[in-house]
Design an enzyme around this catalytic site. Structure first.
Site, PDB file in Angstrom:
ATOM      1  N   SER A 161       0.840  -1.210   0.000  1.00  0.00           N
ATOM      2  CA  SER A 161       0.000   0.000   0.000  1.00  0.00           C
ATOM      3  C   SER A 161       0.871   1.255   0.000  1.00  0.00           C
ATOM      4  CB  SER A 161      -0.902   0.012   1.239  1.00  0.00           C
ATOM      5  OG  SER A 161      -1.814  -1.059   1.222  1.00  0.00           O
ATOM      6  N   GLU A 246      -1.126  -3.126  14.681  1.00  0.00           N
ATOM      7  CA  GLU A 246      -1.684  -2.976  13.330  1.00  0.00           C
ATOM      8  C   GLU A 246      -3.028  -3.686  13.203  1.00  0.00           C
ATOM      9  OE1 GLU A 246      -0.649  -3.942   8.633  1.00  0.00           O
ATOM     10  OE2 GLU A 246       0.492  -4.897  10.236  1.00  0.00           O
TER      11      GLU A 246
END
Length: 387
Positions: A161, A246
């Site tokens: 990403s 995360e």
């Protein structure tokens, strides 16, 4: 355990909701979805000015020194407005500030953290490779070989990403192929994205358009030795520790999608009439909406329980994996049932539901698949390893 928000959290939530209502309107988010592969620069700067990127950075490095829970409260509002913007904004915090703050030298912190807080630099984590995502340890082929004072990096990464906009890439590579245990032969490098030999390509996908996903090629990329992040050959173990939150953040992204889909479906059920009354008066659609609401509540409770455990120094790895699963399914149920409530309009581009339907899927297999999360939970409960 107190599940209620503090007055400070309520004010923070109101601040970010007000910002999102103004800057992340339905029309603007739809425009980004069709025209952008990352957060536009002006919006990125506004998020920085609001303090999003520096929230968890210590004050001595230009941040606000706030807690992870504070950051999650703010990110919930951003994720409801746009999951893509939330992911894009989270890259600098999770893969920039968090990793550098936890693994970097004092010099690296002094250089990078103030820039992150100011929104001046962007980051990505180049970890996953074509040969395996869940089985990244055994499938990793990227290597960094010491030559003189520098390292020479070669390999390929995929599904990264924000790789196309990153100023710096956190690259995980094999530095000791002879290590008895592969995790003892892996290191992390903070690579300047402008170094020659790096090629980045966007991958076309159906979801999260405003935060592009890339493949990255490293061909004889010369990385200075001082760009090593953390200890040589022990980068993986430290990176995993640093990145544990995360999964909480991923769950929050799913929760944002679920809440947005529920809101649109609920509003539509009161506005659309059939047989002389709002379709929200029909029992089956009421059940759909209640199903959504229950899953949203479950996900919310798990996410903020994880935050509570984290802030109090208690183990939260199992709960974080559970939160990732529950919130992902909440977004799935809300998107699918929401599309059914809207009927034909659910797949029309003028409505946001089609975007929620597309976006939720990325949360199901990212950063690990739901199936792998279940395997890990089972193992943590004492069951035999299944993989």
């Amino acid at each position: 355990m107190d599940f209620g928000l503090t007055e400070e959290h309520k004010l923070l939530k109101q601040t970010f909701k007000k910002f999102c209502d103004k800057e992340l309107t339905k029309d603007y988010v739809a425009w980004m979805d069709e025209n952008c592969d990352f957060i536009p620069d002006d919006l990125y700067k506004k998020l920085a000015d609001l303090g999003l990127f520096g929230m968890t950075i210590p004050e001595e490095y230009g941040g606000a020194g706030m807690t992870f829970t504070d950051f999650m409260v703010a990110m919930e509002e951003v994720a409801i407005a746009s999951a893509a913007v939330a992911i894009g904004a989270g890259l600098a915090v999770s893969f920039g500030a968090k990793v550098i703050g936890g693994m970097g030298t004092e010099e690296q912190k002094q250089f990078h953290l103030p820039k992150i807080a100011a929104g001046e630099t962007k980051y990505c984590l180049a970890l996953t490779e074509p040969g395996g995502g869940t089985d990244i340890i055994n499938s990793m082929r990227a290597s960094a070989v010491k030559k003189g004072k520098d390292y020479v990096l070669n390999g390929q990464k995929v599904f990264i990403s924000g790789g196309h906009v990153a100023d710096y890439m956190l690259v995980v590579a094999i530095t000791d192929p002879t290590a008895a245990k592969r995790t003892k032969g892996m290191s992390v490098f903070l690579v300047d994205a402008k170094i020659p030999g790096i090629t980045v390509n966007l991958i076309k996908k159906v979801c999260i358009h405003a935060c592009g996903t890339t493949e990255i090629f490293f061909d004889d990329v010369v990385v200075p030795a001082e760009n090593l992040l953390g200890q040589l050959n022990n980068g993986w173990n430290k990176l995993v520790d640093v990145l544990n939150p995360e999964r909480i953040g991923t769950a929050m992204l799913s929760l944002g999608i679920a809440k947005a889909a529920y809101k649109e479906a609920h509003e539509y059920s009161l506005q659309r009439f059939a047989f002389g009354k709002p379709i929200g008066s029909f029992m089956v659609l009421q059940h759909y909406l209640v199903d959504m609401l229950i899953e949203i509540e479950n996900a919310t409770n798990l996410i903020y329980k994880c935050c509570y455990l984290l802030e109090n120094g208690l183990p939260y790895h199992m709960e974080a994996a559970m939160a990732k699963l529950v919130a992902g399914r909440a977004s799935e149920i809300a998107a699918i049932k929401g599309t059914e409530i809207l009927g034909g309009y659910g797949v029309c581009m003028e409505y946001s539901m089609q975007r929620h339907f597309r976006d939720y899927k990325q949360m199901i297999f990212s950063p690990i698949s739901d199936e792998m999360a279940k395997n890990m939970i089972a193992q943590w409960t004492g069951l035999p390893k299944s993989y």
